[in-house]
Design a protein around this motif. Structure first.
Motif, PDB file in Angstrom:
ATOM      1  N   LEU A   1     113.539  -4.197 -65.350  1.00 33.56           N
ATOM      2  CA  LEU A   1     112.338  -4.317 -66.171  1.00 33.56           C
ATOM      3  C   LEU A   1     111.739  -2.953 -66.510  1.00 33.56           C
ATOM      4  N   LEU A   2     111.812  -2.054 -65.547  1.00 38.62           N
ATOM      5  CA  LEU A   2     111.100  -0.778 -65.672  1.00 38.62           C
ATOM      6  C   LEU A   2     111.947   0.355 -66.235  1.00 38.62           C
ATOM      7  N   LYS A   3     113.163   0.074 -66.640  1.00 31.99           N
ATOM      8  CA  LYS A   3     114.066   1.162 -67.041  1.00 31.99           C
ATOM      9  C   LYS A   3     113.536   1.958 -68.236  1.00 31.99           C
ATOM     10  N   ASP A   4     112.726   1.339 -69.097  1.00 30.89           N
ATOM     11  CA  ASP A   4     112.164   2.048 -70.244  1.00 30.89           C
ATOM     12  C   ASP A   4     110.648   2.191 -70.150  1.00 30.89           C
ATOM     13  N   ILE A   5     110.108   2.004 -68.948  1.00 27.30           N
ATOM     14  CA  ILE A   5     108.660   2.073 -68.740  1.00 27.30           C
ATOM     15  C   ILE A   5     108.322   3.318 -67.924  1.00 27.30           C
ATOM     16  N   ASP A   6     107.340   4.079 -68.390  1.00 25.70           N
ATOM     17  CA  ASP A   6     106.874   5.257 -67.651  1.00 25.70           C
ATOM     18  C   ASP A   6     105.924   4.789 -66.543  1.00 25.70           C
ATOM     19  N   ILE A   7     106.357   4.918 -65.304  1.00 25.86           N
ATOM     20  CA  ILE A   7     105.531   4.464 -64.178  1.00 25.86           C
ATOM     21  C   ILE A   7     104.863   5.630 -63.444  1.00 25.86           C
ATOM     22  N   SER A   8     104.944   6.815 -63.998  1.00 22.19           N
ATOM     23  CA  SER A   8     104.462   8.004 -63.280  1.00 22.19           C
ATOM     24  C   SER A   8     102.967   7.934 -62.969  1.00 22.19           C
ATOM     25  N   ALA A   9     102.186   7.256 -63.818  1.00 25.80           N
ATOM     26  CA  ALA A   9     100.741   7.169 -63.595  1.00 25.80           C
ATOM     27  C   ALA A   9     100.315   5.802 -63.086  1.00 25.80           C
ATOM     28  N   LYS A  10     101.279   4.966 -62.709  1.00 22.27           N
ATOM     29  CA  LYS A  10     100.972   3.615 -62.248  1.00 22.27           C
ATOM     30  C   LYS A  10     101.082   3.525 -60.723  1.00 22.27           C
ATOM     31  N   THR A  11     100.304   2.650 -60.129  1.00 20.15           N
ATOM     32  CA  THR A  11     100.438   2.359 -58.707  1.00 20.15           C
ATOM     33  C   THR A  11     101.491   1.277 -58.556  1.00 20.15           C
ATOM     34  N   MET A  12     102.521   1.575 -57.775  1.00 21.59           N
ATOM     35  CA  MET A  12     103.624   0.638 -57.577  1.00 21.59           C
ATOM     36  C   MET A  12     103.500  -0.003 -56.201  1.00 21.59           C
ATOM     37  N   CYS A  13     103.448  -1.329 -56.181  1.00 24.17           N
ATOM     38  CA  CYS A  13     103.309  -2.076 -54.935  1.00 24.17           C
ATOM     39  C   CYS A  13     104.428  -3.103 -54.803  1.00 24.17           C
ATOM     40  N   LEU A  14     104.912  -3.278 -53.592  1.00 25.25           N
ATOM     41  CA  LEU A  14     105.829  -4.373 -53.291  1.00 25.25           C
ATOM     42  C   LEU A  14     105.115  -5.345 -52.364  1.00 25.25           C
ATOM     43  N   GLN A  15     105.219  -6.635 -52.690  1.00 24.68           N
ATOM     44  CA  GLN A  15     104.519  -7.659 -51.928  1.00 24.68           C
ATOM     45  C   GLN A  15     105.504  -8.700 -51.408  1.00 24.68           C
ATOM     46  N   PRO A  16     105.717  -8.753 -50.098  1.00 23.89           N
ATOM     47  CA  PRO A  16     106.655  -9.730 -49.533  1.00 23.89           C
ATOM     48  C   PRO A  16     106.247 -11.163 -49.876  1.00 23.89           C
ATOM     49  N   ILE A  17     107.194 -11.953 -50.347  1.00 27.14           N
ATOM     50  CA  ILE A  17     106.913 -13.335 -50.709  1.00 27.14           C
ATOM     51  C   ILE A  17     106.698 -14.169 -49.447  1.00 27.14           C
ATOM     52  N   SER A  18     105.574 -14.862 -49.410  1.00 22.49           N
ATOM     53  CA  SER A  18     105.245 -15.808 -48.334  1.00 22.49           C
ATOM     54  C   SER A  18     105.206 -15.170 -46.946  1.00 22.49           C
ATOM     55  N   GLN A  19     104.976 -13.866 -46.878  1.00 23.99           N
ATOM     56  CA  GLN A  19     104.838 -13.145 -45.601  1.00 23.99           C
ATOM     57  C   GLN A  19     106.050 -13.324 -44.673  1.00 23.99           C
ATOM     58  N   LYS A  20     107.218 -13.548 -45.245  1.00 20.81           N
ATOM     59  CA  LYS A  20     108.408 -13.748 -44.414  1.00 20.81           C
ATOM     60  C   LYS A  20     108.828 -12.422 -43.771  1.00 20.81           C
ATOM     61  N   PRO A  21     109.177 -12.427 -42.468  1.00 23.71           N
ATOM     62  CA  PRO A  21     109.504 -11.177 -41.766  1.00 23.71           C
ATOM     63  C   PRO A  21     110.620 -10.382 -42.443  1.00 23.71           C
ATOM     64  N   ARG A  22     111.661 -11.056 -42.898  1.00 22.70           N
ATOM     65  CA  ARG A  22     112.778 -10.355 -43.529  1.00 22.70           C
ATOM     66  C   ARG A  22     112.330  -9.680 -44.828  1.00 22.70           C
ATOM     67  N   ALA A  23     111.532 -10.391 -45.621  1.00 22.65           N
ATOM     68  CA  ALA A  23     111.023  -9.817 -46.862  1.00 22.65           C
ATOM     69  C   ALA A  23     110.086  -8.647 -46.573  1.00 22.65           C
ATOM     70  N   THR A  24     109.268  -8.785 -45.547  1.00 24.98           N
ATOM     71  CA  THR A  24     108.343  -7.713 -45.186  1.00 24.98           C
ATOM     72  C   THR A  24     109.089  -6.460 -44.748  1.00 24.98           C
ATOM     73  N   ALA A  25     110.117  -6.637 -43.931  1.00 29.58           N
ATOM     74  CA  ALA A  25     110.912  -5.491 -43.474  1.00 29.58           C
ATOM     75  C   ALA A  25     111.588  -4.792 -44.649  1.00 29.58           C
ATOM     76  N   LEU A  26     112.111  -5.567 -45.594  1.00 28.41           N
ATOM     77  CA  LEU A  26     112.753  -4.982 -46.765  1.00 28.41           C
ATOM     78  C   LEU A  26     111.743  -4.223 -47.614  1.00 28.41           C
ATOM     79  N   ALA A  27     110.579  -4.810 -47.817  1.00 22.99           N
ATOM     80  CA  ALA A  27     109.551  -4.150 -48.620  1.00 22.99           C
ATOM     81  C   ALA A  27     109.099  -2.840 -47.989  1.00 22.99           C
TER      82      ALA A  27
END
Length: 222
Positions: free
Chosen positions: A174-200
């Motif tokens: 999605l972001l390959k043509d988007i300038d994210i240099s001035a954006k805050t990038m966040c990752l949010q684990p789905i449903s607070q699952k431990p595996r997703a949280t560790a990956l994030a």
């Protein structure tokens, strides 16, 4: 302009950049995106049978798809009547960007409020230039709506739900043509699952991004 409002309540923002900030949530009714893990499915349909009086939506319900028409001024009047003290207003849904949010956000700013929109990025973002826009891209959802470059470019914050490496690959595409240099990038684990949280956590450290935890779910608040 009238907006179909599902509920209005004062709480603490539980996720993203403004985690911990007192906020008034204005949840709009209506969303065709159909995310599989959506926790507000009662906001999807705007059914005439579920229309109620404006006063009936100025508190949390979450059980039925009720809604009432409100203008920016009637919402501000409701904030005052309820004695709300927060000055940060989060416009969420549903999918709030189905609607032209310029009248709402502009009027709120005129009355001294800061505004934030939480959107899936599948509709054009129409709001005041000072509004903080949080896009949580919803890719390949059942509704079939693509994530728009306009929404990604307008975003101040991109907060991506994550469970597997596949979700990261979707975000990178999605972001390959988007300038994210001035954006805050966040990752949010789905449903607070431990595996997703560790990956994030692993990816956030590697990329110097921010981890977004849905603290309101841990705290059991709205």
């Amino acid at each position: 302009m009238h907006y179909p409002v599902n509920e209005v309540f004062e709480t603490i923002q539980g996720e993203g950049v403004f985690t911990g900030v007192p906020a008034i949530f204005v949840r709009l009714q209506g969303c065709p995106v159909a995310c599989a893990w959506c926790d507000t499915k009662h906001t999807w349909d705007v059914l005439e049978a579920n229309k109620v009086t404006p006063e009936q939506v100025i508190h949390v319900d979450g059980s039925v798809g009720r809604w009432a028409n409100h203008t920016a001024q009637s919402l501000i009047d409701a904030f005052i009547a309820k004695g709300f003290t927060a000055r940060h207003v989060v416009i969420t849904g549903g999918e709030p960007c189905m609607y032209d949010l310029r009248p709402l956000t502009h009027t709120l700013h005129q009355h001294g409020f800061a505004t934030q929109i939480e959107t899936s990025g599948t509709f054009e973002v129409r709001c005041d230039a000072s509004t903080w826009v949080t896009v949580s891209p919803k890719v390949n959802m059942k509704g079939g709506y693509p994530v728009l470059c306009q929404a990604l470019n307008r975003a101040n914050e991109i907060k991506h739900p994550l469970a597997t490496e596949h979700h990261l690959a979707e975000l990178d595409e999605l972001l390959k043509d988007i300038d994210i240099s001035a954006k805050t990038m966040c990752l949010q684990p789905i449903s607070q699952k431990p595996r997703a949280t560790a990956l994030a956590i692993k990816i956030c450290i590697a990329r110097n991004w921010r981890l977004s935890i849905q603290t309101h779910k841990y705290l059991d608040i709205d």
